[in-house]
Design a protein around this motif. Sequence first.
Motif, PDB file in Angstrom:
ATOM      1  N   GLY A 193      -8.765 -35.073  -5.510  1.00 20.95           N
ATOM      2  CA  GLY A 193      -7.332 -35.138  -5.243  1.00 20.95           C
ATOM      3  C   GLY A 193      -6.830 -34.097  -4.272  1.00 20.95           C
ATOM      4  N   LYS A 194      -7.663 -33.069  -3.981  1.00 23.59           N
ATOM      5  CA  LYS A 194      -7.315 -32.010  -3.037  1.00 23.59           C
ATOM      6  C   LYS A 194      -5.914 -31.429  -3.290  1.00 23.59           C
ATOM      7  N   PRO A 195      -5.677 -30.876  -4.477  1.00 24.99           N
ATOM      8  CA  PRO A 195      -4.358 -30.307  -4.765  1.00 24.99           C
ATOM      9  C   PRO A 195      -4.114 -29.029  -3.969  1.00 24.99           C
ATOM     10  N   ARG A 196      -2.862 -28.693  -3.817  1.00 25.40           N
ATOM     11  CA  ARG A 196      -2.515 -27.376  -3.284  1.00 25.40           C
ATOM     12  C   ARG A 196      -2.895 -26.330  -4.334  1.00 25.40           C
ATOM     13  N   ILE A 197      -3.341 -25.159  -3.867  1.00 25.24           N
ATOM     14  CA  ILE A 197      -3.822 -24.118  -4.782  1.00 25.24           C
ATOM     15  C   ILE A 197      -3.041 -22.835  -4.515  1.00 25.24           C
TER      16      ILE A 197
ATOM     17  N   GLY B  55     -11.805 -13.896   0.584  1.00 29.65           N
ATOM     18  CA  GLY B  55     -12.953 -14.680   1.044  1.00 29.65           C
ATOM     19  C   GLY B  55     -13.669 -15.410  -0.074  1.00 29.65           C
ATOM     20  N   GLN B  56     -13.445 -14.976  -1.311  1.00 31.46           N
ATOM     21  CA  GLN B  56     -14.078 -15.626  -2.457  1.00 31.46           C
ATOM     22  C   GLN B  56     -13.195 -16.707  -3.087  1.00 31.46           C
ATOM     23  N   LEU B  57     -12.048 -16.968  -2.458  1.00 31.44           N
ATOM     24  CA  LEU B  57     -11.110 -17.960  -2.986  1.00 31.44           C
ATOM     25  C   LEU B  57     -10.781 -18.994  -1.912  1.00 31.44           C
ATOM     26  N   PRO B  58     -11.767 -19.692  -1.410  1.00 35.22           N
ATOM     27  CA  PRO B  58     -11.501 -20.681  -0.361  1.00 35.22           C
ATOM     28  C   PRO B  58     -10.618 -21.809  -0.883  1.00 35.22           C
ATOM     29  N   GLY B  59      -9.729 -22.259  -0.047  1.00 36.43           N
ATOM     30  CA  GLY B  59      -8.856 -23.370  -0.429  1.00 36.43           C
ATOM     31  C   GLY B  59      -7.462 -22.961  -0.835  1.00 36.43           C
ATOM     32  N   LEU B  60      -7.180 -21.640  -0.900  1.00 36.18           N
ATOM     33  CA  LEU B  60      -5.830 -21.211  -1.254  1.00 36.18           C
ATOM     34  C   LEU B  60      -4.821 -21.733  -0.238  1.00 36.18           C
TER      35      LEU B  60
END
Length: 378
Positions: free
Chosen positions: A78-82, A102-107
Amino acid sequence: MKYNSILVSVTEICTVGCSHCGFTGSTRDRQPTAEEIGRWVAQACDSGIPEIIFTGGEPFQRFRMLKSGVRAAAGHPGKPRICVFTSSFWGRSPAAVDKILGQLPGLTRLYLSTDVYHQERVPTQYVMNVIEGALAREIPEISLCITIAEDHEEEQIRGLYRRYEDRVRVHVDRVIPTPFIKTAHQVGLPPDPEHFSSSCYLETPLINPNGDLSACHIGKAGAYVRLSDLAYFLGNLHEKSFQEILDDADANYEYQFLRVYGPQGVARMVASSPAVRKLFGGTTFTNGCDLCYKMLRSLDGRARLREIAADPFQRELIDAVRAIRFGERPGASRTASPPVAAQPVGPGPISPRPATPPPAGPQPAGPQPVPQPVRSGL
């Protein structure tokens, strides 16, 4: 029934210790596992929720839990916003910030709690380091969440970040009074409907570290008081799946009343009940969350909400407003409720009012809690 976003509290731990924090005085001993966080996030995403907001406590103090939740959201089809709330206590240097982000990709968004309370404990430079790091990594949105007791505090804090004013959003909310904080001048509003909105943060439920799913940020009060007998409590993810809890909530008219009428409806409850009016008539409230929580913690307030939710006419109104405002068609199969008087309870029905969009940012979570979308408890 769909939500715009959901809060996931990865921990109730926070060592910053702000004087206005809704968690002050709580035991904060509830902790999930990383696997539980990942599973709950996946279930929320499976239900179609387009935005996952991680909060605490301070989520960066349980970084393994936070990473597990972010991975589950980022890897979902679903590729939600994070989004993540933080006090920025970890922003000691640009290098430290870059390593952590760098350890939280997709924020897609950072909510940075910054105000006179946080900056007693966290240097402003730490917050600036996090802003710079987020800009460098092209995180799309950065929000500064400012909680104030006095009007002048807003400009004081905004002034610290003037150089970023065209690149960050700002959300301002008033502190909810607690026994742990005193202010020279506390602004408050009487419980009159015209002072409160029909919209609030009930479109952002909260998953607590013990698996409790609550209607909004006020669920954070579960760190020190029992909420399971209040309309805010929806269920526990150790006992039912996320979707099963939503299905139950769909037929819960006490909860649906709060969703469709918001704090304005709660204020109308004051006007429509002599007992509640006597209890709260001379009280002022800093915001809708303050009003709603204190009202529903009272026996008279809960009794009045039960009366309204049991009235067939009021149920029809609630269903109609849900259809207009949210585009929802309440479930057709519902358990029959016990017979009740056909006439409206009290001086008259609580009528719907056109919805207004909720504030752009989080609200306080505090006990006397909260919503900030949060005040995140940071």
